[in-house]
Design a protein around this motif. Structure first.
Motif, PDB file in Angstrom:
ATOM      1  N   ASP A 136      83.830  67.453  28.640  1.00 29.80           N
ATOM      2  CA  ASP A 136      83.695  66.883  27.303  1.00 29.80           C
ATOM      3  C   ASP A 136      84.024  67.706  26.070  1.00 29.80           C
ATOM      4  N   GLY A 137      84.523  68.915  26.205  1.00 29.17           N
ATOM      5  CA  GLY A 137      85.134  69.964  25.195  1.00 29.17           C
ATOM      6  C   GLY A 137      84.059  70.863  24.931  1.00 29.17           C
ATOM      7  N   THR A 138      82.834  70.802  25.128  1.00 36.34           N
ATOM      8  CA  THR A 138      81.658  71.724  24.753  1.00 36.34           C
ATOM      9  C   THR A 138      81.752  73.045  25.575  1.00 36.34           C
ATOM     10  N   LEU A 181      76.185  69.241  40.360  1.00 31.05           N
ATOM     11  CA  LEU A 181      76.760  68.362  39.603  1.00 31.05           C
ATOM     12  C   LEU A 181      77.750  69.176  38.648  1.00 31.05           C
ATOM     13  N   PHE A 182      78.871  68.628  38.387  1.00 29.82           N
ATOM     14  CA  PHE A 182      79.931  69.139  37.602  1.00 29.82           C
ATOM     15  C   PHE A 182      80.644  70.444  37.971  1.00 29.82           C
TER      16      PHE A 182
END
Length: 404
Positions: A136-138, A181-182
């Protein structure tokens, strides 16, 4: 093939105690050496709840620890001990009692006592911190600890297999997932096998990407040995293309990188990086630690295509402090992952794909067996001379020292 499931988390199966032997399967007497596999659950102190499997082929025995990533803790061959005397004297330590982020990311050392521990899979070198950017760009700061997590993750599946045909190879299979996750989602499927009566132990690992997108991974095989193979005058022998010190401390001993001293309380570790030569399909090679008389040795056999980097760890401190050396084939060098990635030494596994490594421990008894292994190494060397760098150089190591 007779098979016995000891642990299967998916089916809520767990055997706290198990044993099988050649006699139980009607394979003795008179049909090869007597062998056994015994599993028990340890209790007391930081060992509480640790599963331990002793695989004994009649000549070579080893303790496998499913609770600690299917590591190999200690062993013996014809009565001679394999492994080392770690200051972690109350092990094997259950992962629940170790915080990997302690001591600035050096918490991994609080349970370190194995003959073989895998380092990885997300990272396998020195602690480091980096800025990570999410989808998300964070962005945020993330600290990665020493040598990664795989050695501190319990296996969720463990089974014993015995080949029905002679020589009745025995295999301990274990599945360990490093997944979140991720990020990393990799399953290690290991098969640790030996033939009854032999002097060899094979470790074959498949690293399977469980994601539907590519996964990165690193793995380092930290094989550790002390006396009787390590002692004053012991030598490291391998077919070498390139040798260099990891840092200024190692540079102090570059002229004797392949020779070991007597126990020296307070000794500061020295680490060396190598390019090793190989031959034949897979560019197979071997690295050996032999005693001062050339009468006893341990050798690690592997493929330089599967495991491109090799590290030698010399830690000849006092006997009670951890008098040990590490022979460490790996996909990379144990620098911080960003350094290794920038130089193309991070494995990328495609969706559903796998990376396979195959290493073998060979124990050599007698001057003739040791001499034969040295002759094999000379043959792979082929008369070429290794390039020995007196200081850290690119692309193998950064110019500034890194913590181990």
């Amino acid at each position: 093939m007779p098979s016995f499931t000891l642990t299967d988390a998916a089916r809520d199966t767990q055997l706290d105690n198990f044993s099988i032997s050649a006699a139980d399967l009607g394979l003795s007497p008179g049909v090869g050496p007597s062998w056994s596999v015994v599993k028990r659950t340890l209790h007391g102190g930081r060992r509480e709840g640790v599963d331990l499997i002793r695989l004994d082929n009649g000549a070579l025995s080893v303790d496998i620890v499913p609770t600690r990533g299917m590591s190999l803790r200690k062993g013996a061959f014809l009565g001679h001990p394999l492994g080392w005397r770690s200051p972690v004297s109350d092990g094997p330590v259950h992962p629940a009692f170790v915080n990997l982020q302690n001591w600035g990311g050096l918490g991994w050392l609080e349970g370190y006592d194995e003959m073989l521990v895998r380092c990885g899979l997300e990272n396998n070198g020195a602690p480091y911190t980096e800025t990570a950017t999410s989808a998300d760009g964070t962005s945020r700061q993330i600290t990665y600890g020493l040598h990664g997590k795989i050695g501190y993750i319990p296996a969720h599946f463990v089974a014993v297999h015995v080949a029905p045909e002679p020589p009745h190879e025995i295999t301990i299979e274990g599945h360990v997932d490093e997944a979140k996750l991720f990020n990393t989602q990799i399953r290690m499927i290991t098969r640790i096998s030996t033939v009854p009566g032999s002097n060899r132990l094979r470790v074959r690992d498949e690293f399977v990407n469980l994601k539907e997108s590519p996964s990165e991974m690193q793995v380092l095989y930290h094989w550790n040995f002390g006396p009787p193979y390590l002692g004053e005058g012991s030598r490291f022998v391998a077919p070498m293309k390139t040798v260099l010190p990891r840092d200024p401390r190692a540079a102090e001993g570059i002229d004797r990188f392949d020779v070991y001293g007597a126990p020296e309380p307070g000794y500061a570790e020295q680490v060396y990086f190598f390019e090793l030569l190989g031959r034949g399909p897979g560019a197979r090679t071997l690295a050996m630690l032999r005693d001062s008389r050339g009468e006893r040795a341990v050798a690690i056999r592997f493929s330089t295509e599967e495991l491109r980097g090799f590290t030698l760890w010399k830690n000849t401190s006092g006997l009670a402090e951890g008098y040990v050396t590490g022979l460490e084939p790996a996909t990379n060098y144990p620098n911080a992952k960003p350094f290794e990635k920038a130089r193309g030494r991070v494995v990328t596994i495609p969706p559903g794909g796998r990376h396979v490594t195959d290493t073998t421990l060979e124990i050599l008894e007698g001057a003739e067996a040791v001499a034969a292994a040295e002759a094999e190494i000379r043959e792979i060397q082929g008369g070429s001379k290794p390039v020995i760098h007196p200081r850290p150089v690119e692309p193998f190591a950064p110019e500034t020292p890194t913590a181990r």
